[in-house]
Design a protein around this motif. Structure first.
Motif, PDB file in Angstrom:
ATOM      1  N   ALA A   1       0.832  -1.204   0.000  1.00 43.23           N
ATOM      2  CA  ALA A   1       0.000   0.000   0.000  1.00 43.23           C
ATOM      3  C   ALA A   1       0.866   1.253   0.000  1.00 43.23           C
ATOM      4  CB  ALA A   1      -0.929  -0.010   1.213  1.00 43.23           C
ATOM      5  N   ALA A   2       1.927   1.247   0.795  1.00 42.49           N
ATOM      6  CA  ALA A   2       2.813   2.406   0.866  1.00 42.49           C
ATOM      7  C   ALA A   2       3.530   2.645  -0.459  1.00 42.49           C
ATOM      8  CB  ALA A   2       3.835   2.202   1.987  1.00 42.49           C
ATOM      9  N   ARG A   3       3.834   1.559  -1.155  1.00 42.48           N
ATOM     10  CA  ARG A   3       4.609   1.674  -2.398  1.00 42.48           C
ATOM     11  C   ARG A   3       3.761   2.070  -3.587  1.00 42.48           C
ATOM     12  NH1 ARG A   3       6.054  -2.576  -5.578  1.00 42.48           N
ATOM     13  NH2 ARG A   3       5.615  -4.069  -3.901  1.00 42.48           N
ATOM     14  N   ILE A   4       2.540   1.544  -3.694  1.00 42.80           N
ATOM     15  CA  ILE A   4       1.764   1.771  -4.919  1.00 42.80           C
ATOM     16  C   ILE A   4       0.501   2.597  -4.701  1.00 42.80           C
ATOM     17  CG2 ILE A   4       2.596  -0.428  -5.836  1.00 42.80           C
ATOM     18  CD1 ILE A   4      -0.273  -1.524  -5.475  1.00 42.80           C
ATOM     19  N   GLY A   5       0.106   2.812  -3.448  1.00 39.47           N
ATOM     20  CA  GLY A   5      -1.160   3.481  -3.188  1.00 39.47           C
ATOM     21  C   GLY A   5      -1.038   4.990  -3.134  1.00 39.47           C
ATOM     22  N   ASP A   6      -2.160   5.657  -3.445  1.00 41.60           N
ATOM     23  CA  ASP A   6      -2.283   7.097  -3.240  1.00 41.60           C
ATOM     24  C   ASP A   6      -2.805   7.398  -1.844  1.00 41.60           C
ATOM     25  OD1 ASP A   6      -1.582   7.807  -5.977  1.00 41.60           O
ATOM     26  OD2 ASP A   6      -3.537   6.991  -6.534  1.00 41.60           O
ATOM     27  N   GLY A   7      -3.134   6.348  -1.105  1.00 41.63           N
ATOM     28  CA  GLY A   7      -3.626   6.450   0.256  1.00 41.63           C
ATOM     29  C   GLY A   7      -3.760   5.064   0.839  1.00 41.63           C
ATOM     30  N   TYR A   8      -4.163   5.007   2.106  1.00 44.60           N
ATOM     31  CA  TYR A   8      -4.206   3.751   2.858  1.00 44.60           C
ATOM     32  C   TYR A   8      -5.583   3.587   3.479  1.00 44.60           C
ATOM     33  CZ  TYR A   8      -3.089   0.415   6.647  1.00 44.60           C
ATOM     34  OH  TYR A   8      -3.082  -0.651   7.505  1.00 44.60           O
ATOM     35  N   VAL A   9      -6.075   2.328   3.515  1.00 42.29           N
ATOM     36  CA  VAL A   9      -7.381   2.001   4.076  1.00 42.29           C
ATOM     37  C   VAL A   9      -7.219   0.904   5.122  1.00 42.29           C
ATOM     38  CG1 VAL A   9      -9.675   1.065   3.598  1.00 42.29           C
ATOM     39  CG2 VAL A   9      -8.613   2.624   1.947  1.00 42.29           C
ATOM     40  N   SER A  10      -7.882   1.079   6.273  1.00 44.68           N
ATOM     41  CA  SER A  10      -7.838   0.060   7.324  1.00 44.68           C
ATOM     42  C   SER A  10      -9.120   0.126   8.137  1.00 44.68           C
ATOM     43  CB  SER A  10      -6.636   0.270   8.234  1.00 44.68           C
ATOM     44  OG  SER A  10      -6.598  -0.707   9.271  1.00 44.68           O
ATOM     45  N   THR A  11      -9.410  -0.937   8.860  1.00 37.61           N
ATOM     46  CA  THR A  11     -10.547  -0.946   9.779  1.00 37.61           C
ATOM     47  C   THR A  11     -10.085  -1.216  11.203  1.00 37.61           C
ATOM     48  OG1 THR A  11     -10.936  -3.288   9.249  1.00 37.61           O
ATOM     49  CG2 THR A  11     -12.228  -1.648   8.032  1.00 37.61           C
ATOM     50  N   MET A  12      -8.843  -0.867  11.483  1.00 36.16           N
ATOM     51  CA  MET A  12      -8.297  -1.054  12.822  1.00 36.16           C
ATOM     52  C   MET A  12      -7.595   0.232  13.246  1.00 36.16           C
ATOM     53  SD  MET A  12      -6.664  -4.871  12.326  1.00 36.16           S
ATOM     54  CE  MET A  12      -6.082  -4.961  14.023  1.00 36.16           C
ATOM     55  N   PRO A  13      -7.883   0.750  14.461  1.00 40.73           N
ATOM     56  CA  PRO A  13      -7.221   1.977  14.926  1.00 40.73           C
ATOM     57  C   PRO A  13      -5.827   1.675  15.471  1.00 40.73           C
ATOM     58  CG  PRO A  13      -8.770   1.232  16.583  1.00 40.73           C
ATOM     59  CD  PRO A  13      -8.906   0.279  15.423  1.00 40.73           C
TER      60      PRO A  13
ATOM     61  N   VAL B   1      -0.374   2.436  10.697  1.00 40.47           N
ATOM     62  CA  VAL B   1      -0.262   3.744  10.043  1.00 40.47           C
ATOM     63  C   VAL B   1       1.197   4.170   9.969  1.00 40.47           C
ATOM     64  CG1 VAL B   1      -0.896   6.179  10.187  1.00 40.47           C
ATOM     65  CG2 VAL B   1      -2.580   4.419  10.735  1.00 40.47           C
ATOM     66  N   ARG B   2       1.932   3.955  11.060  1.00 42.07           N
ATOM     67  CA  ARG B   2       3.347   4.330  11.068  1.00 42.07           C
ATOM     68  C   ARG B   2       4.119   3.545  10.010  1.00 42.07           C
ATOM     69  NH1 ARG B   2       4.357   2.747  15.762  1.00 42.07           N
ATOM     70  NH2 ARG B   2       3.587   4.636  16.776  1.00 42.07           N
ATOM     71  N   ARG B   3       3.839   2.258   9.901  1.00 45.12           N
ATOM     72  CA  ARG B   3       4.539   1.458   8.896  1.00 45.12           C
ATOM     73  C   ARG B   3       4.234   1.965   7.489  1.00 45.12           C
ATOM     74  NH1 ARG B   3       6.755  -4.025   9.166  1.00 45.12           N
ATOM     75  NH2 ARG B   3       7.306  -4.606   7.039  1.00 45.12           N
TER      76      ARG B   3
ATOM     77  N   GLU C   1       6.139   5.319   7.013  1.00 47.08           N
ATOM     78  CA  GLU C   1       7.600   5.215   7.011  1.00 47.08           C
ATOM     79  C   GLU C   1       8.138   4.400   5.850  1.00 47.08           C
ATOM     80  OE1 GLU C   1       8.654   3.689  10.832  1.00 47.08           O
ATOM     81  OE2 GLU C   1       8.275   5.605  11.874  1.00 47.08           O
ATOM     82  N   ASN C   2       7.273   3.620   5.174  1.00 48.81           N
ATOM     83  CA  ASN C   2       7.738   2.779   4.075  1.00 48.81           C
ATOM     84  C   ASN C   2       7.306   3.293   2.706  1.00 48.81           C
ATOM     85  OD1 ASN C   2       9.097   0.064   5.115  1.00 48.81           O
ATOM     86  ND2 ASN C   2       7.523   0.645   6.580  1.00 48.81           N
ATOM     87  N   GLY C   3       7.062   4.590   2.626  1.00 48.04           N
ATOM     88  CA  GLY C   3       6.755   5.202   1.335  1.00 48.04           C
ATOM     89  C   GLY C   3       5.447   5.957   1.280  1.00 48.04           C
ATOM     90  N   GLY C   4       4.575   5.753   2.302  1.00 49.80           N
ATOM     91  CA  GLY C   4       3.284   6.430   2.289  1.00 49.80           C
ATOM     92  C   GLY C   4       3.365   7.909   2.613  1.00 49.80           C
ATOM     93  N   GLY C   5       4.365   8.300   3.390  1.00 50.48           N
ATOM     94  CA  GLY C   5       4.551   9.709   3.704  1.00 50.48           C
ATOM     95  C   GLY C   5       3.294  10.337   4.291  1.00 50.48           C
TER      96      GLY C   5
END
Length: 316
Positions: A179-191, A196-198, A201-205
């Motif tokens: 997700a960090a490498r190819i996504g324009d954003g990130y989606v999750s259902t866990m707080p 989020v940090r991963r 720190e791995n490309g999501g900025g």
């Protein structure tokens, strides 16, 4: 933080989903998620309208941005078809459409009898599918001969001015890194702040991170627990079962291991504004930029009234 509403296609009829979209906008929600399923998780949920028909209809009844949460563009529907569907959706919504994608569940993707791939292969499929999507959105004829997909002389003619962003869902480390490498954003259902940090720190900025949770609005917490347990006991099913079980009856069997009190961990039950604000705060502290709340059961207007009257004013 942007607060949105999550349309649960597994539980509500098309008419109810449109009614909820109108109600969410009137209540002051800022955006919509909508789930993409072929089957509900359980027969008790009882619905599963075709998401692309619903997204088109949503464009005619409200002006809120829409994100699919999430579409699997790999097995059940070829990414070249998803590319056309998403492009049309972005046009209909005036550019206010985000394609949320993930590796999917056997529940929805097994219907043609194809083998359900292992997790690493599912990630490979997703990465190549996203490549196909973006290539087709450039507007020219595309010939793609990859490891998993072939596209020959394909061109999408109805395109938005700007390609829709692609947000990628991920729970395990490899999926989050993808997700960090190819996504324009990130989606999750866990707080989960570590997730989020991963991602960051791995490309999501500073790319957007969307999170979501479920609620069961009712006059009391106990009644909310009863509704949640009746409709969504699968929310308590652990581990990878949600990715590999192939049918609602298997989820019903697995859900026999779930106890009613476990719903309090998976849902915000009842009518407490403080409980909703506490859950939203958990997502804010984890680093999410947007959070979406889904209702289960018949009392969604009560949830809209609660947010309009107490939750959203206190957040703002």
């Amino acid at each position: 933080m942007k607060i949105g509403y999550f349309l649960s296609s597994e539980e509500y009829t098309p008419e109810e989903l449109l009614e909820q979209a109108r109600g969410a906008e009137q209540a002051g929600f800022e955006a919509l998620w909508i789930s993409d399923h072929y089957h509900p998780w359980l027969d008790a949920q009882g619905q599963s309208p075709f998401v692309w028909s619903m997204i088109g209809a949503l464009s005619q009844v409200c002006s809120l941005p829409v994100t699919t949460a999430v579409t699997c563009p790999t097995v059940r529907i070829h990414p070249a078809v998803i590319a056309q569907a998403a492009a049309t959706s972005a046009v209909l919504h005036g550019g206010r459409f985000v394609l949320g994608v993930g590796t999917g569940e056997a529940l929805n993707e097994h219907i043609f009898g194809d083998a359900w791939p292992q997790a690493d292969v599912r990630l490979e499929l997703l990465e190549e599918a996203v490549e196909v999507l973006r290539e087709l959105w450039k507007g020219g004829f595309v010939n793609h001969h990859g490891k998993h997909y072939t596209v020959e002389h394909a061109r999408i003619y109805t395109l938005p001015d700007t390609p829709p962003p692609i947000y990628v869902s991920g729970f395990g480390p490899k999926a989050i890194d993808l997700a960090a490498r190819i996504g324009d954003g990130y989606v999750s259902t866990m707080p989960d702040s570590d997730m989020v940090r991963r991602f960051r720190e791995n490309g999501g900025g500073d790319k957007p991170c969307q999170g979501g949770f479920k609620a069961a609005y009712a006059d009391s917490e106990d009644e909310g627990v009863r509704i949640a347990y009746e409709r969504w006991p699968n929310a308590g099913v652990p581990g990878e079962l949600s990715q590999v079980l192939p049918s609602p009856r298997h989820f019903e069997q697995a859900s026999e291991l779930v106890k009613p009190e476990m719903m309090k961990e998976a849902f915000v039950c009842g009518n407490s504004a403080d409980a909703h604000l506490e859950m939203i705060d958990r997502y804010a502290k984890a680093g999410f930029d947007e959070v979406y709340v889904a209702n289960t059961g018949p009392h969604y207007q009560g949830l809209f009234d609660l947010y309009q009257r107490e939750v959203l004013p206190r957040l703002r």
